[in-house]
Write a protein that holds these residues in place. Sequence first.
Motif, PDB file in Angstrom:
ATOM      1  N   UNK A 141       9.471  -7.928   2.711  1.00  0.00           N
ATOM      2  CA  UNK A 141      10.378  -7.027   2.004  1.00  0.00           C
ATOM      3  C   UNK A 141       9.616  -6.080   1.076  1.00  0.00           C
ATOM      4  N   UNK A 142       9.995  -4.815   1.140  1.00  0.00           N
ATOM      5  CA  UNK A 142       9.335  -3.804   0.326  1.00  0.00           C
ATOM      6  C   UNK A 142       8.216  -3.073   1.040  1.00  0.00           C
ATOM      7  N   UNK A 143       7.902  -3.501   2.268  1.00  0.00           N
ATOM      8  CA  UNK A 143       6.840  -2.839   3.031  1.00  0.00           C
ATOM      9  C   UNK A 143       7.259  -1.422   3.416  1.00  0.00           C
ATOM     10  N   UNK A 144       6.277  -0.554   3.500  1.00  0.00           N
ATOM     11  CA  UNK A 144       6.548   0.810   3.942  1.00  0.00           C
ATOM     12  C   UNK A 144       7.030   0.805   5.384  1.00  0.00           C
ATOM     13  N   UNK A 145       8.022   1.609   5.676  1.00  0.00           N
ATOM     14  CA  UNK A 145       8.561   1.681   7.024  1.00  0.00           C
ATOM     15  C   UNK A 145       7.726   2.584   7.931  1.00  0.00           C
ATOM     16  N   UNK A 146       6.655   3.167   7.380  1.00  0.00           N
ATOM     17  CA  UNK A 146       5.717   3.948   8.202  1.00  0.00           C
ATOM     18  C   UNK A 146       4.323   3.302   8.170  1.00  0.00           C
ATOM     19  N   UNK A 147       4.249   2.044   7.756  1.00  0.00           N
ATOM     20  CA  UNK A 147       2.966   1.347   7.608  1.00  0.00           C
ATOM     21  C   UNK A 147       2.278   1.126   8.953  1.00  0.00           C
ATOM     22  N   UNK A 148       0.941   1.019   8.895  1.00  0.00           N
ATOM     23  CA  UNK A 148       0.132   0.746  10.073  1.00  0.00           C
ATOM     24  C   UNK A 148      -0.479  -0.651   9.936  1.00  0.00           C
ATOM     25  N   UNK A 149      -1.269  -1.047  10.927  1.00  0.00           N
ATOM     26  CA  UNK A 149      -1.906  -2.367  10.911  1.00  0.00           C
ATOM     27  C   UNK A 149      -2.758  -2.517   9.656  1.00  0.00           C
ATOM     28  N   UNK A 150      -2.611  -3.651   8.971  1.00  0.00           N
ATOM     29  CA  UNK A 150      -3.267  -3.821   7.678  1.00  0.00           C
ATOM     30  C   UNK A 150      -3.267  -5.284   7.255  1.00  0.00           C
ATOM     31  N   UNK A 151      -3.948  -5.545   6.133  1.00  0.00           N
ATOM     32  CA  UNK A 151      -3.920  -6.861   5.496  1.00  0.00           C
ATOM     33  C   UNK A 151      -2.712  -6.909   4.583  1.00  0.00           C
ATOM     34  N   UNK A 152      -1.926  -7.977   4.709  1.00  0.00           N
ATOM     35  CA  UNK A 152      -0.681  -8.065   3.939  1.00  0.00           C
ATOM     36  C   UNK A 152      -0.610  -9.382   3.185  1.00  0.00           C
ATOM     37  N   UNK A 153      -0.206  -9.311   1.929  1.00  0.00           N
ATOM     38  CA  UNK A 153       0.043 -10.513   1.134  1.00  0.00           C
ATOM     39  C   UNK A 153       1.395 -11.095   1.526  1.00  0.00           C
ATOM     40  N   UNK A 154       1.433 -12.400   1.779  1.00  0.00           N
ATOM     41  CA  UNK A 154       2.671 -13.024   2.236  1.00  0.00           C
ATOM     42  C   UNK A 154       3.587 -13.384   1.072  1.00  0.00           C
ATOM     43  N   UNK A 155       4.880 -13.200   1.274  1.00  0.00           N
ATOM     44  CA  UNK A 155       5.869 -13.571   0.274  1.00  0.00           C
ATOM     45  C   UNK A 155       5.973 -15.090   0.206  1.00  0.00           C
ATOM     46  N   UNK A 156       6.409 -15.586  -0.940  1.00  0.00           N
ATOM     47  CA  UNK A 156       6.518 -17.036  -1.106  1.00  0.00           C
ATOM     48  C   UNK A 156       7.488 -17.640  -0.092  1.00  0.00           C
ATOM     49  N   UNK A 157       8.557 -16.945   0.233  1.00  0.00           N
ATOM     50  CA  UNK A 157       9.502 -17.462   1.229  1.00  0.00           C
ATOM     51  C   UNK A 157       8.815 -17.666   2.573  1.00  0.00           C
ATOM     52  N   UNK A 158       7.913 -16.756   2.939  1.00  0.00           N
ATOM     53  CA  UNK A 158       7.188 -16.870   4.200  1.00  0.00           C
ATOM     54  C   UNK A 158       6.214 -18.037   4.148  1.00  0.00           C
TER      55      UNK A 158
END
Length: 242
Positions: A115-132
């Motif tokens: 949630x909150x990720x850019x809707x035009x984002x490309x492949x990248x390193x992402x921090x996972x939400x606590x729910x995930x």
Amino acid sequence: MRLVILDNYDLASEWAAKYICNRIIQFRPGQDRYFTLGLPTGLPRNHPESYHSYMWNNFFKHIDIDPNNAHILDGNATDLQAECDAFEKKIKEAGGIDLFVGGIGPDGHIAFNEPGSSLVSRTRLKTLAMDTILANAKYFDGDLSKVPTMALTVGVGTVMDAREVMILITGAHKAFALYKAIEEGVNHMWTVSAFQQHPRTIFVCDEDATLELRVKTVKYFKGLMHVHNKLVDPLYSMKEGN
């Protein structure tokens, strides 16, 4: 946009598998003509719960595929940004993704686009939400300290570039996410909602996942099942496809 509603998880899985099979055969793949199937994420390659391990153990080793044609993000890469950039380049060199297949989390994230990720984002390193992290703890003996807190993932924009997108959504715990994806507007807090704007999106779900949808919505899409079932019946064979 299509919403295909099946009675239960097994039937939804079977319908999706038949659809993927037919799409590959209709494409008429050959030595110099590859059908590119998009798959979303990458954790450390040697981890037993990594996407790499899962895909090899449950899919790739059971089919006739050249290992060189299976490209999975490597979470062990020395330069993670370079790994992400190279992945985007490989997709482009392959002619783009023909069919992207993915699932969502209860919070509506697609791949690891939280949630909150850019809707035009490309492949990248992402921090996972606590729910995930909590949702994935079951794969690590319930020990939160063993669950990765970051992962490589294709971006929402990467998936939007695919010629076709299939999203599988099953279970009552994902019913609210399906509601957000289908009946409300596009919202970066529910990244799956971005696919309302994709020209060829197909959501495949079971009855439990529809619990938050309006009765009218469910009836409308169920009324189209005679059309949707023509996409998987008949089931083609490679011999027929060629």
